[in-house]
Enzyme design. Structure first.
Site, mmCIF file in Angstrom:
data_model
loop_
_atom_site.group_PDB
_atom_site.id
_atom_site.type_symbol
_atom_site.label_atom_id
_atom_site.label_comp_id
_atom_site.label_asym_id
_atom_site.label_seq_id
_atom_site.Cartn_x
_atom_site.Cartn_y
_atom_site.Cartn_z
ATOM 1 N N CYS A 166 0.852 -1.048 0.134
ATOM 2 C CA CYS A 166 -0.014 -0.048 0.143
ATOM 3 C C CYS A 166 0.867 1.073 0.005
ATOM 4 O O CYS A 166 0.425 2.402 -0.172
ATOM 5 C CB CYS A 166 -1.112 -0.057 1.379
ATOM 6 S SG CYS A 166 -1.718 -1.580 1.327
ATOM 7 N N HIS A 304 -3.121 8.185 5.711
ATOM 8 C CA HIS A 304 -3.324 7.007 5.047
ATOM 9 C C HIS A 304 -4.721 6.491 5.309
ATOM 10 O O HIS A 304 -5.385 5.895 4.428
ATOM 11 C CB HIS A 304 -2.220 5.963 5.511
ATOM 12 C CG HIS A 304 -2.096 4.421 4.881
ATOM 13 N ND1 HIS A 304 -1.768 4.493 3.530
ATOM 14 C CD2 HIS A 304 -2.260 3.325 5.294
ATOM 15 C CE1 HIS A 304 -1.826 3.323 3.300
ATOM 16 N NE2 HIS A 304 -2.140 2.308 4.461
ATOM 17 N N HIS A 341 -9.353 2.122 -1.250
ATOM 18 C CA HIS A 341 -8.068 1.922 -0.976
ATOM 19 C C HIS A 341 -7.522 1.350 -2.334
ATOM 20 O O HIS A 341 -7.699 0.083 -2.733
ATOM 21 C CB HIS A 341 -7.747 1.043 0.174
ATOM 22 C CG HIS A 341 -6.275 1.175 0.450
ATOM 23 N ND1 HIS A 341 -5.108 1.600 -0.202
ATOM 24 C CD2 HIS A 341 -5.715 0.404 1.668
ATOM 25 C CE1 HIS A 341 -4.108 1.308 0.531
ATOM 26 N NE2 HIS A 341 -4.177 0.617 1.530
#
Lengths: 443, 82
Positions: A166, A304, A341
């Site tokens: 990620c 994030h 995401h």
């Protein structure tokens, strides 16, 4: 001598739109890109929602031969790269010395997993001789994201792929910044791309208990920092930035969205399941030091903010440790509340949008933050964007700070960007604010 | 000339060379359609799949045009069938 690095272009393909402006306006309007999965039959999956890029026609950006030979993650990257260069006022095909002094660093967490799944099914059905394709391997390998972009635009300098889950996109931007700082290139296309909304990926993340199960309310599923958050929503897309040596940008009269000023990366090296604050705290502090900024200089943190129980809690605690008394004064938001995401793309996508936020003086909101987690008690810009000029921002990106029950060894990357006061040929702040007032009413 | 085989070959070539089947000229070379090395390999793989045969690598590299591909497959496919 370390050189300065400007962001002079952005290119985006996201669940909210097929370019940067559509994404930006969707974000400010508080729209969600999450819906029922359409790219495969998800009936048997625990999670049946995702944030898909809708209406993307690769043939608008690529030749028919290239469409056939590429995976969607490469196609999204190629589209975003084209738009980023156009946005920066740079040519589509580099030539001569500039070509040799330009490159591409692209992050992708997973690569061509959708092509891999199809190829496996084809070989299982037709056998290895007739079931495979010459396009299979070039389409799945992660490094042909940056490779394809370099080929398309004749970027003959550094070309690397960063695959750090990620955090891939943010790592790519930070490392590209270093290349320019240290005289390795004048122009770098950098960011991330991901397209793995397929059965394998959803099943895998479900096995990790990482995804939201809010199938009946997709638009409300991604809810960072909310007490009712139950995991992240898988997204896809690409976000690329044109990074350029500041003097190079000035000489050609380029518009500068922001200056990239700091970058740091750390690892927890802690424990496979127990979370640690050490990594993210050091990461943010080192990025601030790299940027020669103090915590009080930062006005906005682009989080994030995955909407998983552990990430949002840990990130909040880490921000508090780093910023101390200044933490409550920070504006913080998570773009994943609207875009889901997109794994390796997210760092690039969110940095590109953060650069726009900095340049335009409007901060994007955190959607679905209705009942804040009592332990997440900072200012996350719930629901509405905020018109606020900030001098500098900090962008977090973490990896493997995951899941509902799983958390643990994380690696973080933090990038800081500062507002840049130069002649701005088409500074669109007034237009952005105007639209904002139309949408939300003057506050 | 076996028109069935010729049509099937042309359908595959057209698909891989990104041209409409009716626009594919018999006298065209693969170069005329800017076929790179990857595309040429893929062409052969898809012909192998369609006709359930194996095209030796040396033969494959000698195939340069539509006419040649049709003739090559006709010879093989007819021979392979009872």
């Amino acid at each position: 001598m370390t050189r300065r690095v400007a962001i002079t272009g952005v290119g985006l393909v996201t669940p909210l739109g097929l370019d940067a402006e559509a994404t930006w306006h969707g974000l400010l309007e508080g729209r969600s890109g999450v819906g029922a999965i359409s790219q495969f039959d998800a009936a048997g999956c625990q999670t049946r929602i995702a944030a898909e890029v809708k209406g993307f026609e690769p043939s608008r950006y690529l030749s028919a031969a290239d469409v056939r030979a590429t995976d969607r993650f490469q196609q999204l990257a190629l589209a975003a790269a084209q738009m980023a260069l156009r946005d920066a006022g740079l040519p589509a095909r580099f030539e001569g010395e500039l070509a040799e002094r330009s490159g591409c660093y692209l992050g992708t967490g997973i690569g061509g997993l959708t092509t891999l799944q199809r190829a496996f099914e084809s070989v299982a059905k037709k056998g290895p001789r007739h079931g495979s394709s010459a396009y299979f391997l070039p389409a799945i390998i992660a490094n042909l994201g940056s490779g394809r972009v370099s080929m398309a635009h004749q970027l003959k300098g550094p070309s690397l792929t960063h695959s750090t889950a990620c955090a891939s996109g943010a790592h790519a931007v930070g490392e590209a910044m270093r290349v320019i700082q240290h005289h390795g290139a004048e122009v770098m296309l950098a960011g991330g791309s991901e397209a793995c909304i397929n059965q394998l990926c959803v099943a895998g993340f479900n096995a990790l208990q990482a995804l939201s199960l809010r199938n009946d309310a997709p638009e409300r599923a991604s809810r960072p920092f909310d007490a009712g958050r139950d995991g992240f929503v898988l997204g896809e897309g690409a976000g690329l930035l044109v990074l350029e040596e500041l003097e190079h940008a000035r000489r050609r009269g380029a518009r500068v969205y922001a200056e990239l000023t700091g970058y740091a990366l750390t690892s927890d090296a802690h424990h496979p399941t127990a979370p640690s604050l050490d990594g993210p705290v050091r990461c943010m502090a080192l990025a601030l030091r790299d940027a020669r900024r103090s915590p009080a200089d930062i006005g906005y943190v682009n989080a994030h903010g995955t909407s998983t129980r552990f990430n949002d809690l840990n990130e909040t605690q880490a921000i508090k440790q780093v910023f101390g008394a200044h933490a409550p004064r920070l504006a913080i938001s998570s773009i994943k509340s609207a875009l889901g995401h997109s794994l390796g793309a997210s760092g690039g996508v969110e940095l590109a949008l953060s650069a726009l936020a900095l340049a335009r003086g409007v901060l994007p909101p955190t959607l679905n933050l209705e009942q804040p987690d009592p332990q997440c008690d900072l200012d996350y810009l719930p629901g509405r964007p905020r018109e606020q000029a900030v001098g500098a921002l900090l962008k977090n990106s973490f990896r493997l700070r995951r899941g509902q029950r799983l958390a643990g060894d994380g690696a973080g990357v933090t990038v800081t960007a500062a507002r840049h006061f130069t002649r701005c040929p088409s500074f669109p702040r007034r237009q952005a604010v105007c639209r904002l007032n139309q949408r939300w009413g003057k506050r | 000339m076996n028109t069935d085989i010729a049509q099937r070959v042309k359908r595959i070539l057209a698909e891989q060379l990104n041209v409409a089947p009716e626009a594919l000229r018999d006298d065209a070379t693969f170069d005329d359609y800017q076929a790179d090395s990857l595309t040429r390999i893929e062409l052969m793989l898809r012909l192998e799949e369609e006709f359930q045969l194996e095209i030796p690598r040396d033969d494959a590299t000698r195939l340069e045009d539509v006419k040649g591909a049709i003739a090559f497959i006709e010879a093989r496919a007819v021979a392979a069938r009872p």
